[in-house]
Every structure is written in C-alpha cells, then in structure tokens.
Scaffold this motif. Structure first.
Motif, PDB file in Angstrom:
ATOM      1  N   LYS A   1       1.212   3.691  -6.743  1.00 59.32           N
ATOM      2  CA  LYS A   1       1.457   2.265  -6.544  1.00 59.32           C
ATOM      3  C   LYS A   1       1.749   1.635  -7.906  1.00 59.32           C
ATOM      4  O   LYS A   1       0.839   1.332  -8.680  1.00 59.32           O
ATOM      5  CB  LYS A   1       0.243   1.610  -5.889  1.00 59.32           C
TER       6      LYS A   1
ATOM      7  N   ILE B   1       6.253   0.737  -5.408  1.00 56.43           N
ATOM      8  CA  ILE B   1       5.853   2.114  -5.090  1.00 56.43           C
ATOM      9  C   ILE B   1       6.850   3.081  -5.705  1.00 56.43           C
ATOM     10  O   ILE B   1       8.054   2.838  -5.694  1.00 56.43           O
ATOM     11  CB  ILE B   1       5.790   2.316  -3.561  1.00 56.43           C
TER      12      ILE B   1
ATOM     13  N   SER C   1       0.822  -1.217   0.000  1.00 53.91           N
ATOM     14  CA  SER C   1       0.000   0.000   0.000  1.00 53.91           C
ATOM     15  C   SER C   1       0.852   1.262   0.000  1.00 53.91           C
ATOM     16  O   SER C   1       1.896   1.326   0.651  1.00 53.91           O
ATOM     17  CB  SER C   1      -0.879  -0.011   1.252  1.00 53.91           C
ATOM     18  N   THR C   2       0.371   2.300  -0.703  1.00 54.91           N
ATOM     19  CA  THR C   2       1.057   3.597  -0.690  1.00 54.91           C
ATOM     20  C   THR C   2       0.967   4.280   0.670  1.00 54.91           C
ATOM     21  O   THR C   2       1.755   5.179   0.966  1.00 54.91           O
ATOM     22  CB  THR C   2       0.484   4.530  -1.762  1.00 54.91           C
TER      23      THR C   2
ATOM     24  N   VAL D   1       2.738  10.154  -4.730  1.00 53.77           N
ATOM     25  CA  VAL D   1       2.993   8.718  -4.611  1.00 53.77           C
ATOM     26  C   VAL D   1       2.067   7.944  -5.547  1.00 53.77           C
ATOM     27  O   VAL D   1       0.878   8.268  -5.665  1.00 53.77           O
ATOM     28  CB  VAL D   1       2.771   8.234  -3.157  1.00 53.77           C
TER      29      VAL D   1
ATOM     30  N   SER E   1      12.820   1.726  -4.546  1.00 53.80           N
ATOM     31  CA  SER E   1      11.897   1.210  -5.563  1.00 53.80           C
ATOM     32  C   SER E   1      12.604   0.936  -6.880  1.00 53.80           C
ATOM     33  O   SER E   1      12.287  -0.051  -7.579  1.00 53.80           O
ATOM     34  CB  SER E   1      10.757   2.209  -5.789  1.00 53.80           C
TER      35      SER E   1
ATOM     36  N   ARG F   1      -5.567  10.526  -0.201  1.00 53.11           N
ATOM     37  CA  ARG F   1      -4.834   9.260  -0.176  1.00 53.11           C
ATOM     38  C   ARG F   1      -5.589   8.215  -0.980  1.00 53.11           C
ATOM     39  O   ARG F   1      -6.698   8.453  -1.450  1.00 53.11           O
ATOM     40  CB  ARG F   1      -4.719   8.728   1.265  1.00 53.11           C
TER      41      ARG F   1
END
Length: 545
Positions: free
Chosen positions: A388, A373, A269-270, A386, A296, A466
């Motif tokens: 994913k 990510i 998860s981000t 951000v 990443s 988010r």
C-alpha cells in the motif's frame, strides 16, 4: 412477462409450492409479481452489520412500492477486527466463498428473480459481489456505511488507533487505565470502521463500478439519508428487473478498471487486489496483476484518509464522496459504462457536484503523483507481492535490511511486543498464506506494534499473508509463491539481506543461487496442525486458488 420465479409459482403443478408461499403471507396477486431476494447480512456481533435490519426493511418497502415481492434472508458475517491476531482470522478470507456459495444456494433453490445485496464489512461485500457475478441476475448493492469516528481527549480515533496504542502500552508509555478509556471511546456505534480500511474501500469500489446508487458508499450508517438510499434501491431493483438489466450487463471489464482507478486515487486497502481479481475471474474477465500496477503508475492519489492520512470517511463524505471523486477522475475513467441508475457514467459525471473544499484534490495537484497500491516482483516474489503505497512514507520508498524470520504471526507478535529491533530490519512472517496458514491471515497486530513502538522507519514487514486495510508503514503482503508451496520466502534465513525498491517495483532476496539451491535441497514445509474440518478442506482442495 415470464419470470424465473414461475418455476415455483405458476401452473397447476405448483399448487404445493403456492401453498407454502401462502403460509409466509403472500396473496394471490403476489404471484404475478417478481420475487426479489433481499440478501441481508445482519448480526449483532459485527458493528458494521448491527443496523442492517433497518436497511432491509427500507429495501423491502421499496420493493413492494415498486411492484415486487421481497424475500429476506441472511448470510454469515465475520468481523475481521474481532477475528484479528488469533486462529479466528484463518476463517475470514475463506468466509467470502462460503457467503457466495450460500447466496447461490438460496437464490437458485427458490428461483428468485433479482437481488438487493446488503452488507458492510470486509469479506461480506466481496462475497456478495462474487455471488452476483455468478448468478447474473438483476442486482443492486446497499452498503451499510461507515461508523463515525470516536473521540479520545479531544482527538478523533478509530479501531486501528486502539491497535496502535497497544504498541505504546507495551513500551510503557500508556497506562492500563488510559488504554481502557481509549478502547471505550474508539468505536462509538454502528458502521464499518471509520477510516478507509477494507470495508469502506470495497463500498467505494462497488459505487465506482456502478453497482450502487450514487452517494451510497460514504453516507454513514446512522445518517437518515442511508435509509432513503436503501428504499430507493428497493424500488430501483424492480425497474432493473423489468428492463432485464443483469449484473454482467452493467459490470464489464471496464467497470472493474474504473474501480481500480478509484482504489488508487483513494489509496485503499491492498485486499482489493484479491477481491477484484476474484470478481473478474467469476465474471469471466481477464484482469492480470500487471494491470493493477499499470493503473497505479498513471493515476495520482487525490484523497488521504486513515491510515494513509489523519482524516476519516466523514471528511470524505463532507467533501462530496465518490461522486465528486469520479468527477475529478474523469480523464482516467471508462465513461461509456452502464450503472444501476440506468445511466452511463459519462452522463452521471455531468450531474455530480464539484468537490467541496480541497480535501479531494484535482489531478494536477495530487497528494502523490502515483496511486495508492503497487505490485512488486523480484527474486523474493517471482509471482508478485502487494504494498500500500499510500500508507508508506515517501522517504522509505527504498529500504535495505537484514531479515528476521518468523514462521507464524504469533511468533512475530511476541517478538515485536518486547524485543529490540535494530535499524534496517525486515521482519519476515511466513507460512501464513492461503495454504500454509491456512486462510491467509491479516497482519494488523504486527504492523500496529511497529507503528505504536515508533519503528516505522527502522522495520519493514514482508509476509505471504495479508494486511488489514488499516495497515501503514513498509508492509508487503501476498508474497507469491507462498512458503508452503516452496516459494523463495521459505528459504529466507535470519540475517539475509532483502532489498525493497518501490520505484522500480522490486522485492529481492540478496542470496546467491548456489546457496539457495543448497537450502532448497534441505527444505521441507512447515505443516501446521489443523483441528478444523473446514480448514483442512480449504488446504486439501485449494478452495481459494
């Protein structure tokens, strides 16, 4: 051996305190033992927490058998699924701080010597971590474990499947009767949602950083082995106390880096970017946003679990879970890191089993060459955003589209339910940041509608809010600065061109600077009326910044 709890149990002046402790069932010999907090988070409204009392009982037995005295108390627990897509989600992320503060209050007011933290779901695990770092006592974590997947018409499903099928319902492709049958089947019982969403990601990272007994994260909520792990954790916390091994003696910066490595290999998860950053800050470690992206770029994706693939946490468990994944990741990890077992990671890895089958891939044959990510920067996100990667189709790593702007999640959802969207549209949902929302809500409903309506290859979503760990598609969150603070996202207008360039880690608004200056001269923030005293305090005091 002197104990912190001597402040409430030792000496003639503590006769009144001992009197109260006799009232709760202690015997005279108990005053010679360490007082151990069992930080539970049971509630019967959160599926991931409905079984935690049974784990707390096992932990308490382990503490007693190990020579300690257990004291159980509860923290609050918000279910992000139940809080999704309404005002309740504004309380989810702030609840993390309330949880951490409440633990500090309980452990400090009662001068407890050590703590076992029992939690499952999205903000509760991070709240417990923040408290553990802040208090820096001997600590160990018991994460509640995943839910088994449901089955609908022979297909395995989970909560996110229900969100996604709503898109099909609004398209007229699913009847109300089918939807009702689906919703009954998707969540069959106790545990955190069955895919690799935020709750299970955080459990995996707790194990990866060395704060839970190996095998904890992927052992399912209703697996009898979970109770044994809880009992062993209770015994182990007394040993940690005797050894004087505190939270920050175990969790160094290198442990957090290991957690980020595992997060990327899993495609987690981000939300972990928010939580690990907050934990680093609480522990006093410098962990810049750039480090997440650097990791990443060099760590491949070795596992694909929903929403990135079609597998579930039970498949990961059967393949060997975190211990087997750590074995595959050996060359990427800091191996001279301590764990709650009292052993260094380099020694544990030698004991861990090889993965079963090919579900967990080796680094030379990954699902993807990069991690799960990525951090983007650019004219639309000068301070970062951000995405994913694990949930983004490979063919959509670059995307150019025209903006369609909404000033709230509700506006975006109503449009995504019924409106037509042209190819190459970037849905911009703003004023959903920490202060603008306030509370930084998750956008699982908008992204699920995009998936359910088969718009994934046509529509991207960019927000200062988010995303749920269950999100997939081109979904970019945490855009900073947020709109409420005058970030460039506040100046976007319908029809503006936005370029998403994941290989080059760019998120750019293609509007010339003169035009942006004109817009800025006329801009005033959208200030949403808040009736909540708590949320007003959040905005006024910037509690999460």
């Amino acid at each position: 051996m002197e104990t912190r709890s001597d402040f409430i149990k030792k000496g003639v002046d503590r006769a009144p305190h001992r009197s109260l402790l006799y009232a709760v069932g202690l015997e005279k010999d108990d005053f010679k033992k360490p007082f151990i907090a069992v930080v539970n988070s049971f509630t019967n409204i959160v599926p991931g927490h409905i079984h935690l009392n049974s784990l707390a009982e096992e932990v308490s037995k382990g503490i007693r058998d190990g020579g300690g005295v257990p004291f159980v108390f509860n923290t609050i627990a918000v279910c992000d699924g139940l809080a999704m897509n309404h005002e309740g989600m504004k309380y989810s992320l702030p609840s993390r701080e309330v949880i951490a503060d409440s633990i500090e209050i309980m452990l400090s007011a009662h001068m407890l010597d050590a703590a076992v933290f029992i939690s499952s779901c999205d903000k509760i695990v991070p709240g417990h971590l923040l408290a553990a770092a802040r208090l820096n006592l001997p600590s160990i974590f018991v994460t509640g474990g995943p839910m088994y997947p449901g089955v609908f018409k022979g297909r395995r499903v989970d909560l996110v499947s229900v969100f996604e099928v709503l898109g099909k319902y609004h398209e007229g492709k699913v009847t109300i009767e089918e939807l009702e049958e689906f919703e009954r089947a998707a969540c069959p019982g106790a545990g955190s949602c069955a895919g690799l969403f935020t709750a299970n990601t955080m459990a995996c990272l707790v194990e990866a950083m060395g704060m839970s007994i190996p095998g904890m994260a992927a052992t399912h909520a209703l697996d009898e082995k979970k109770r044994k792990l809880a009992y062993d954790s209770g015994k182990r916390i007394v040993e940690l106390w005797r050894a004087g091994l505190k939270f920050k003696d175990i969790v160094k910066k290198e442990n957090l880096i290991n957690a980020i490595v595992v997060d990327n290999a899993l495609g987690g998860s981000t939300n972990t970017v928010l939580h690990i950053s907050a934990l680093a800050k609480e522990a006093g470690y410098d962990l810049p946003l750039e480090m997440f992206d650097e990791i990443s770029r060099r760590v491949p994706t070795l596992v694909l679990i929903r929403p990135s693939g079609e597998s579930f946490m039970i498949d990961f468990y059967n393949a060997g879970g975190i211990p087997s994944l750590l074995k595959m990741l050996k060359k990427y990890l800091h191996l001279d890191t301590m764990t709650v077992t009292g052993k260094y990671l380099k020694d544990l890895i030698e004991e861990f089993p090889e993965p079963k089958g090919d579900f967990i891939r080796p680094p030379d044959n990954p699902y993807r060459s990069e991690g799960g990510i990525a951090i983007l920067w650019g004219s639309l996100a000068p301070e970062g955003a951000v995405i994913k990667l694990a949930g983004t189709p490979m063919q959509l790593r670059t995307f150019k589209g025209k903006a369609r702007v909404f000033n709230s999640e509700e506006e975006a959802v109503e449009s995504l339910k019924k409106d037509d969207f042209e190819e190459n549209t970037v849905v911009v949902v703003r004023y959903e940041g920490l202060l603008g929302g306030p509370g930084m809500r998750e956008m699982l409903m908008p992204t699920s509608l995009i998936v359910g309506r088969n718009l994934v290859e046509k529509v991207a979503l960019v927000t200062d809010g988010r995303f749920s760990g269950g999100t997939k598609g081109i979904a970019i969150g945490h855009v900073s600065p947020e709109a409420f603070l005058g970030g460039p996202i506040a100046l976007v207008e319908d029809g503006d061109e936005i370029i998403i360039d994941i290989p080059n880690r760019r998120l750019d608004l293609i509007v010339d600077e003169d035009e942006l200056q004109k817009r800025r001269s006329k801009w005033t923030p959208v200030i949403k009326k808040i009736d909540s005293r708590f949320l007003n305090k959040l905005r006024e005091n910037k509690l999460l910044l």
